[in-house]
Design a protein around this motif. Structure first.
Motif, PDB file in Angstrom:
ATOM      1  N   LYS A 198      -9.628 -10.213   5.247  1.00 28.91           N
ATOM      2  CA  LYS A 198      -9.837  -9.420   6.466  1.00 28.91           C
ATOM      3  C   LYS A 198     -10.652  -8.174   6.091  1.00 28.91           C
ATOM      4  N   CYS A 257     -12.997 -16.834   6.641  1.00 27.25           N
ATOM      5  CA  CYS A 257     -11.944 -15.826   6.421  1.00 27.25           C
ATOM      6  C   CYS A 257     -10.567 -16.358   6.814  1.00 27.25           C
ATOM      7  N   SER A 265     -12.963 -10.229  11.794  1.00 24.42           N
ATOM      8  CA  SER A 265     -14.316 -10.064  12.327  1.00 24.42           C
ATOM      9  C   SER A 265     -14.490  -8.689  12.962  1.00 24.42           C
ATOM     10  N   SER A 266     -15.750  -8.273  13.068  1.00 19.49           N
ATOM     11  CA  SER A 266     -16.065  -6.971  13.657  1.00 19.49           C
ATOM     12  C   SER A 266     -15.712  -6.939  15.143  1.00 19.49           C
ATOM     13  N   SER A 297     -23.295 -16.694  10.612  1.00 23.11           N
ATOM     14  CA  SER A 297     -22.318 -15.624  10.844  1.00 23.11           C
ATOM     15  C   SER A 297     -21.000 -16.198  11.368  1.00 23.11           C
ATOM     16  N   SER A 300     -17.354 -15.928   9.421  1.00 22.95           N
ATOM     17  CA  SER A 300     -16.116 -15.421  10.044  1.00 22.95           C
ATOM     18  C   SER A 300     -15.010 -16.452   9.953  1.00 22.95           C
TER      19      SER A 300
END
Length: 399
Positions: A73, A67, A86-87, A60, A64
């Motif tokens: 995005k 990106c 990212s969240s 994960s 991220s």
């Protein structure tokens, strides 16, 4: 739990020694577990970025990070349309839309820390080309593009490129027509937050930016800045046809329409035409007799707030516009401009039929009627026509 074999314990061994053996056994188990955990962590750190070599313990984290290279995005804010890599970044951003501000006026701790630098004047990021310093590394990076000319953010619709990603995003909305910022009081939408905040001032009536020379208030600093040129002698925008100078380019463009005779806004009731839509709308109020701006001193009503403000100076005696050549003062800026032409000798209004020039546009219009023969003022009693309103008024007293 396993205990030592009693047969292996000597008779002289005390109870305390047995306890020590148990502790050593437990410690060995913990050590063995830690070795397995460390080996597992080392195995997990094998998620390496193929573009820059950076490693991550979890997939994960690598996902991220990728990106950042692609510029992708995927996490979008449903309130303002802003995108995030990212969240967690999106989650931090969402606090901005809420009323929650846990860090004294700031929703995020990093924003508070950056703000505190402005008080401490900590500008530890220095440009090696010009010596200018910044509180943030990204601020320096953005600034350095002025020196390098680098414009890495290219529009996907046209050839235009930008040094700042935000500027690209705002520009692309011209092509897409996207207006993600919505007014919560009406149905209007805007391309950027600046336009939205200016618009919100219309609803609140708040005009926090005040002119210290004439007392006029404005909803934004940019409008005040434009207005301040009116008080200066600076007139950089000059009409090529009559030589008249203007402090603002938009004022010059509006003036040039008077020469072009381009008056697209025509009143259906009286036939009068206007070059500007707002002038046309104000004129229509004279037919509708909408006079919703009332003087609290004498009860006289007006179609615009500007007319009321100007009228109220009769009661207050206020004359904020002072001549720079003599001590004379005026209630209206237009009256000051006409007066100052007596000192300068300026006559910007030239007759299109002869060489005569005038200080006032009204005088030019009256003069040109001698050439055209136009008589726009008609007597309702006998039908006789006149070139000037004053002539009609004298006639009506006798008629």
């Amino acid at each position: 739990m396993s205990y030592p074999d009693p047969s292996r314990i000597k008779h002289e061994d005390t109870e305390e020694q047995i306890d020590q053996m148990e502790v050593r056994h437990k410690l060995n188990k913990v050590k063995k577990h830690c070795d397995i955990t460390i080996q597992g962590a080392k195995a997990k750190s094998l998620h390496t970025c193929s573009q820059c070599g950076k490693s991550f313990p979890y997939t994960s984290g690598l996902k991220s990070h990728l990106c950042a290279h692609s510029g992708k995005k995927p996490f979008n804010c449903d309130q303002c349309g802003k995108d995030f890599m990212s969240s967690s970044h999106l989650k931090q951003h969402l606090i901005v839309h809420s009323d929650e501000k846990p860090h004294v006026c700031f929703s995020r701790l990093d924003h508070l820390k950056l703000h505190q630098k402005t008080h401490d004047e900590v500008r530890d990021h220095v440009c090696c080309d010009c010596g200018k310093s910044f509180t943030r590394a990204d601020g320096l990076k953005q600034h350095q593009r002025i020196h390098t000319g680098e414009r890495p953010f290219k529009c996907s619709y046209c050839e235009k490129s930008f040094s700042v990603s935000r500027n690209l995003k705002e520009h692309e909305r011209i092509h897409t027509g996207e207006k993600p910022y919505h007014c919560n009081q009406c149905e209007k939408s805007f391309k950027d937050t600046t336009a939205l905040s200016k618009h919100l001032g219309i609803h609140s009536g708040e005009k926090p930016f005040n002119c210290d020379q004439c007392g006029k208030d404005f909803i934004s600093s940019s409008r005040l800045k434009k207005h301040l040129i009116v008080h200066s002698d600076e007139r950089p925008h000059v009409c090529s046809l009559c030589g008249k100078g203007f402090s603002r380019l938009d004022h010059l463009k509006l003036h040039q329409k008077t020469h072009d005779e381009e008056r697209p806004h025509v009143c259906s009731l009286c036939g009068k035409s206007f070059s500007r839509l707002n002038s046309f709308k104000l004129h229509q109020k004279t037919h509708d007799e909408v006079r919703d701006h009332v003087c609290c001193d004498c009860g006289m009503s007006f179609t615009t707030a500007g007319q009321l403000k100007q009228h109220q100076r009769i009661h207050t005696g206020e004359k904020p516009y002072k001549c720079s050549n003599c001590d004379k003062r005026f209630a209206r800026s237009g009256a000051l401009k006409i007066h100052e032409r007596l000192h300068t000798g300026e006559k910007p209004y030239k007759c299109s039929y002869c060489d005569k020039r005038f200080t006032h546009s009204g005088n030019l219009k009256s003069h040109e009627r001698l050439h055209t023969g136009e008589k726009p003022y008609h007597c309702t009693q006998c039908g006789e026509s006149f070139r000037h309103l004053s002539s009609l008024l004298i006639h009506m007293r006798k008629c």
